[in-house]
Design a protein around this motif. Structure first.
Motif, PDB file in Angstrom:
ATOM      1  N   LYS A 275      22.497  61.253  41.237  1.00 40.25           N
ATOM      2  CA  LYS A 275      22.404  59.807  41.006  1.00 40.25           C
ATOM      3  C   LYS A 275      21.936  59.567  39.583  1.00 40.25           C
ATOM      4  O   LYS A 275      21.236  60.398  38.995  1.00 40.25           O
ATOM      5  CB  LYS A 275      21.376  59.223  41.993  1.00 40.25           C
ATOM      6  CG  LYS A 275      21.203  57.710  41.925  1.00 40.25           C
ATOM      7  CD  LYS A 275      20.074  57.259  42.856  1.00 40.25           C
ATOM      8  CE  LYS A 275      19.445  55.968  42.332  1.00 40.25           C
ATOM      9  NZ  LYS A 275      18.113  55.739  42.875  1.00 40.25           N
ATOM     10  N   ALA A 276      22.352  58.423  39.026  1.00 36.22           N
ATOM     11  CA  ALA A 276      21.887  58.045  37.692  1.00 36.22           C
ATOM     12  C   ALA A 276      21.729  56.530  37.663  1.00 36.22           C
ATOM     13  O   ALA A 276      22.506  55.797  38.287  1.00 36.22           O
ATOM     14  CB  ALA A 276      22.882  58.478  36.631  1.00 36.22           C
ATOM     15  N   ALA A 277      20.697  56.083  36.975  1.00 36.70           N
ATOM     16  CA  ALA A 277      20.485  54.638  36.835  1.00 36.70           C
ATOM     17  C   ALA A 277      19.659  54.403  35.579  1.00 36.70           C
ATOM     18  O   ALA A 277      18.645  55.077  35.360  1.00 36.70           O
ATOM     19  CB  ALA A 277      19.749  54.085  38.053  1.00 36.70           C
ATOM     20  N   GLY A 278      20.131  53.497  34.730  1.00 35.35           N
ATOM     21  CA  GLY A 278      19.386  53.198  33.505  1.00 35.35           C
ATOM     22  C   GLY A 278      19.245  54.431  32.631  1.00 35.35           C
ATOM     23  O   GLY A 278      20.226  55.088  32.297  1.00 35.35           O
ATOM     24  N   SER A 279      18.009  54.784  32.320  1.00 33.92           N
ATOM     25  CA  SER A 279      17.757  55.936  31.435  1.00 33.92           C
ATOM     26  C   SER A 279      17.500  57.218  32.233  1.00 33.92           C
ATOM     27  O   SER A 279      17.129  58.246  31.663  1.00 33.92           O
ATOM     28  CB  SER A 279      16.524  55.658  30.577  1.00 33.92           C
ATOM     29  OG  SER A 279      15.383  55.470  31.437  1.00 33.92           O
ATOM     30  N   LYS A 280      17.655  57.124  33.570  1.00 32.99           N
ATOM     31  CA  LYS A 280      17.267  58.279  34.394  1.00 32.99           C
ATOM     32  C   LYS A 280      18.459  58.931  35.090  1.00 32.99           C
ATOM     33  O   LYS A 280      19.452  58.271  35.412  1.00 32.99           O
ATOM     34  CB  LYS A 280      16.278  57.807  35.480  1.00 32.99           C
ATOM     35  CG  LYS A 280      15.062  57.032  34.988  1.00 32.99           C
ATOM     36  CD  LYS A 280      14.110  57.867  34.177  1.00 32.99           C
ATOM     37  CE  LYS A 280      12.830  57.132  33.830  1.00 32.99           C
ATOM     38  NZ  LYS A 280      12.970  55.804  33.236  1.00 32.99           N
ATOM     39  N   VAL A 281      18.283  60.229  35.334  1.00 33.60           N
ATOM     40  CA  VAL A 281      19.182  60.933  36.257  1.00 33.60           C
ATOM     41  C   VAL A 281      18.297  61.606  37.296  1.00 33.60           C
ATOM     42  O   VAL A 281      17.127  61.900  37.035  1.00 33.60           O
ATOM     43  CB  VAL A 281      20.087  61.976  35.555  1.00 33.60           C
ATOM     44  CG1 VAL A 281      21.103  61.303  34.654  1.00 33.60           C
ATOM     45  CG2 VAL A 281      19.276  63.022  34.817  1.00 33.60           C
ATOM     46  N   TYR A 282      18.859  61.829  38.479  1.00 31.29           N
ATOM     47  CA  TYR A 282      18.110  62.379  39.609  1.00 31.29           C
ATOM     48  C   TYR A 282      18.888  63.565  40.172  1.00 31.29           C
ATOM     49  O   TYR A 282      20.110  63.481  40.337  1.00 31.29           O
ATOM     50  CB  TYR A 282      17.935  61.311  40.697  1.00 31.29           C
ATOM     51  CG  TYR A 282      17.228  60.082  40.183  1.00 31.29           C
ATOM     52  CD1 TYR A 282      17.953  59.075  39.531  1.00 31.29           C
ATOM     53  CD2 TYR A 282      15.848  59.935  40.293  1.00 31.29           C
ATOM     54  CE1 TYR A 282      17.316  57.958  39.014  1.00 31.29           C
ATOM     55  CE2 TYR A 282      15.206  58.813  39.782  1.00 31.29           C
ATOM     56  CZ  TYR A 282      15.945  57.832  39.136  1.00 31.29           C
ATOM     57  OH  TYR A 282      15.295  56.733  38.607  1.00 31.29           O
ATOM     58  N   ASP A 283      18.169  64.673  40.446  1.00 29.68           N
ATOM     59  CA  ASP A 283      18.905  65.843  40.928  1.00 29.68           C
ATOM     60  C   ASP A 283      18.835  65.961  42.444  1.00 29.68           C
ATOM     61  O   ASP A 283      18.139  65.197  43.126  1.00 29.68           O
ATOM     62  CB  ASP A 283      18.428  67.111  40.208  1.00 29.68           C
ATOM     63  CG  ASP A 283      17.050  67.580  40.647  1.00 29.68           C
ATOM     64  OD1 ASP A 283      16.470  68.420  39.947  1.00 29.68           O
ATOM     65  OD2 ASP A 283      16.540  67.084  41.691  1.00 29.68           O
ATOM     66  N   ALA A 284      19.556  66.943  42.949  1.00 31.32           N
ATOM     67  CA  ALA A 284      19.717  67.105  44.412  1.00 31.32           C
ATOM     68  C   ALA A 284      18.396  67.379  45.115  1.00 31.32           C
ATOM     69  O   ALA A 284      18.265  67.161  46.312  1.00 31.32           O
ATOM     70  CB  ALA A 284      20.697  68.238  44.676  1.00 31.32           C
ATOM     71  N   ASP A 285      17.402  67.837  44.359  1.00 30.65           N
ATOM     72  CA  ASP A 285      16.073  68.082  44.954  1.00 30.65           C
ATOM     73  C   ASP A 285      15.175  66.866  44.820  1.00 30.65           C
ATOM     74  O   ASP A 285      13.985  66.936  45.142  1.00 30.65           O
ATOM     75  CB  ASP A 285      15.418  69.293  44.272  1.00 30.65           C
ATOM     76  CG  ASP A 285      16.172  70.579  44.609  1.00 30.65           C
ATOM     77  OD1 ASP A 285      17.060  70.966  43.800  1.00 30.65           O
ATOM     78  OD2 ASP A 285      15.908  71.159  45.685  1.00 30.65           O
ATOM     79  N   GLY A 286      15.750  65.771  44.281  1.00 35.19           N
ATOM     80  CA  GLY A 286      14.958  64.542  44.188  1.00 35.19           C
ATOM     81  C   GLY A 286      14.134  64.430  42.928  1.00 35.19           C
ATOM     82  O   GLY A 286      13.341  63.504  42.763  1.00 35.19           O
ATOM     83  N   ASN A 287      14.314  65.356  41.969  1.00 38.25           N
ATOM     84  CA  ASN A 287      13.571  65.263  40.706  1.00 38.25           C
ATOM     85  C   ASN A 287      14.168  64.199  39.797  1.00 38.25           C
ATOM     86  O   ASN A 287      15.384  64.023  39.738  1.00 38.25           O
ATOM     87  CB  ASN A 287      13.597  66.621  39.982  1.00 38.25           C
ATOM     88  CG  ASN A 287      12.999  67.729  40.843  1.00 38.25           C
ATOM     89  OD1 ASN A 287      11.873  67.604  41.319  1.00 38.25           O
ATOM     90  ND2 ASN A 287      13.773  68.793  41.058  1.00 38.25           N
ATOM     91  N   GLU A 288      13.304  63.503  39.081  1.00 36.78           N
ATOM     92  CA  GLU A 288      13.737  62.442  38.161  1.00 36.78           C
ATOM     93  C   GLU A 288      13.599  62.947  36.728  1.00 36.78           C
ATOM     94  O   GLU A 288      12.615  63.617  36.377  1.00 36.78           O
ATOM     95  CB  GLU A 288      12.872  61.198  38.334  1.00 36.78           C
ATOM     96  CG  GLU A 288      13.222  60.070  37.360  1.00 36.78           C
ATOM     97  CD  GLU A 288      12.246  58.890  37.455  1.00 36.78           C
ATOM     98  OE1 GLU A 288      11.330  58.813  36.600  1.00 36.78           O
ATOM     99  OE2 GLU A 288      12.389  58.073  38.397  1.00 36.78           O
ATOM    100  N   TYR A 289      14.598  62.612  35.905  1.00 42.32           N
ATOM    101  CA  TYR A 289      14.574  63.037  34.500  1.00 42.32           C
ATOM    102  C   TYR A 289      14.890  61.857  33.590  1.00 42.32           C
ATOM    103  O   TYR A 289      15.745  61.021  33.932  1.00 42.32           O
ATOM    104  CB  TYR A 289      15.630  64.114  34.243  1.00 42.32           C
ATOM    105  CG  TYR A 289      15.549  65.322  35.147  1.00 42.32           C
ATOM    106  CD1 TYR A 289      16.238  65.349  36.365  1.00 42.32           C
ATOM    107  CD2 TYR A 289      14.794  66.429  34.797  1.00 42.32           C
ATOM    108  CE1 TYR A 289      16.176  66.449  37.199  1.00 42.32           C
ATOM    109  CE2 TYR A 289      14.721  67.539  35.625  1.00 42.32           C
ATOM    110  CZ  TYR A 289      15.413  67.546  36.829  1.00 42.32           C
ATOM    111  OH  TYR A 289      15.343  68.646  37.653  1.00 42.32           O
ATOM    112  N   ILE A 290      14.275  61.829  32.434  1.00 40.11           N
ATOM    113  CA  ILE A 290      14.710  60.896  31.377  1.00 40.11           C
ATOM    114  C   ILE A 290      15.910  61.560  30.715  1.00 40.11           C
ATOM    115  O   ILE A 290      15.812  62.708  30.254  1.00 40.11           O
ATOM    116  CB  ILE A 290      13.589  60.663  30.349  1.00 40.11           C
ATOM    117  CG1 ILE A 290      12.339  60.103  31.041  1.00 40.11           C
ATOM    118  CG2 ILE A 290      14.065  59.691  29.259  1.00 40.11           C
ATOM    119  CD1 ILE A 290      11.106  60.086  30.140  1.00 40.11           C
TER     120      ILE A 290
END
Ligand code: KE4
Length: 429
Positions: free
Chosen positions: A40-55
């Motif tokens: 998933k991605a939204a705004g400035s973030k992406v999210y991985d399959a383990d639920g981690n959030e990244y800038i």
């Protein structure tokens, strides 16, 4: 950071897809870790399959200048979707995007949409050869123009990232018509273009190189390329797949005041959906079928969803003050990063052009392929992994750019600098 699900997905992907990825640089081979699978991605973030959030500073390698899932783009795609996904026939939205592109780029009288940057540059090369009746293409070491055979000579991006010398499968008959010379070297440029033994059809260049890491043109270099190609009747192709609508609404050609004969676009003009484009003077573009004899075609060219996403994106970018605000934010961030590099790292130099930049683990200055190759890629790998594990998603290669989007908040950038400081101080030991 938990990455079990990404790890399992990667193991499964590798059984089914070469390297487990659909584009080599994503495999993270050069930075010594497995890729995170993004869900998933939204705004400035992406999210991985383990639920981690990244800038996110990859921004899908450039397209997501507005940030991920910008409401205007999502709405445009949803509305287009209601009417179908592909017609295989001309549609009004293709005219709408063509009007936006040709208005933004005065050098582009006519534009042909395709489905990738590779298709755009490949077609522009064929057009330049068809228009001039000549064969040789001149490119620059470390520049990358997609994976068409003629361009896989001393190419940048994944080719240098993976240390691939060229590419098997590209016949010598093709390669012999490609001449690659150092970027930012006026002497070799002039000697090459004036070499009458070379039957030169075109020069293709990234007006600001982004595929050996970010390497801006030295003052006067672009002007020199334009003057020589003008004098010698050589078609000048600006590959603005990265810089188009990134450096300004008129791309690098507006920023530097250069009028190329042909321009290639991609990334941003698709708003995250598959699009490329090539365009230029009507006199040249009219050589393209069906009006002319130079053939190029594509099943999904001008796809209505992609056109709608691109048009919505460009309308947002055309709003007053967009680039001033983006560049000011990028400059502030780059100054902060540069200060940290100087404070903690013995060899580091930061190159930036507008909202795209590269921190080279090299003494610098980095002004061409050879100087870029002095970078410590192992150190970059350590930096990459440490930043990733603290929630910062950078390009998995020293030879790519980091992109700032309109969605990156001051808080995102401040946090990134905090993380970078802790990482740099650990790298120093
Ligand atoms: P695509 O075929 O990947 O859409 O575009 C090729 C291309 C052409 N010209 C320039 C200046 C480009 O940068 C690119 C593609 N860029 C790379 C990364 N710098 C795409 C990422 C990838 O290969 O996965």
């Amino acid at each position: 950071m938990k990455t079990d699900i990404s790890r399992k997905l990667f193991a499964q992907a590798r059984k089914l897809i070469p390297g487990g990825v659909n584009s080599p640089v994503r495999a993270c081979k050069s930075v010594g870790c497995d890729p995170r699978f993004i869900t998933k991605a939204a705004g400035s973030k992406v999210y991985d399959a383990d639920g981690n959030e990244y800038i996110d500073f990859v921004c899908s390698w450039g397209p997501m200048i507005l940030g991920h899932n910008h409401p205007a783009v999502v709405t445009a795609i949803k509305e287009a979707l209601e009417n179908g996904t592909s017609f295989g026939a001309p549609a009004p939205v293709e005219v709408e995007l063509a009007e936006l592109v040709t208005k933004a780029l005065p050098s582009v009288d006519k534009v042909r949409f395709v489905s990738s940057g590779t298709e755009a540059t490949m077609s522009a090369l064929r057009l330049a050869r068809g228009y001039t009746g000549k064969k040789v293409v001149v490119k620059f070491d470390g520049c990358y123009h997609g994976h068409a055979d003629s361009f896989l000579v001393k190419a940048g991006s994944g080719v240098i990232t993976l240390g691939i010398p060229g590419s098997p499968g590209v016949p010598d008959d093709i390669v012999k018509n490609t001449v690659s010379i150092p970027y930012n070297n006026e002497e070799i440029l002039e000697k090459t273009l004036r070499d009458e033994s070379l039957d030169i059809a075109c020069v293709i260049m990234e007006p600001v190189a982004g595929n050996m890491g970010v390497v801006p043109p030295e003052p006067g270099f672009l002007q020199k390329v334009r003057a020589l190609t003008e004098e010698l009747g050589i078609v000048l192709i600006f590959d603005e797949v990265i810089t188009g609508f990134r450096l300004s609404y008129g791309g690098a050609q507006a920023k530097f005041g250069i009028t190329p004969d042909l321009t290639c676009l991609g990334k941003i003009i698709g708003g995250g959906l598959p699009v490329g484009a090539y365009g230029g003077k009507a006199e040249i573009m009219d050589q393209i079928a069906p009006d002319g004899p130079v053939y190029q075609a594509g099943t999904l060219s001008g796809n209505p969803l992609a056109m709608a996403a691109g048009a919505a994106t460009l309308k947002e970018l055309g709003k007053p003050g967009f680039y001033e605000a983006l560049d000011a934010k990028a400059e502030k961030f780059a100054n902060g990063l540069s200060t940290l590099c100087q404070k903690y790292l013995e060899h580091a130099t930061l190159n930036r052009q507008g909202s795209v930049m590269t921190a080279f683990f090299a003494a610098g200055p980095v002004f061409d392929f050879d100087s870029a190759m002095t970078a410590d890629t192992d150190m970059y790998g350590r930096y990459y992994r440490a930043m990733l594990d603290q929630g910062v998603y950078l390009a998995p290669s020293q030879f790519e750019g980091a992109f700032i989007s309109a969605a990156h908040s001051e808080a995102d950038l401040a946090k990134t600098l905090e993380v970078a400081e802790s990482v740099f101080s650990s790298l120093k030991k």
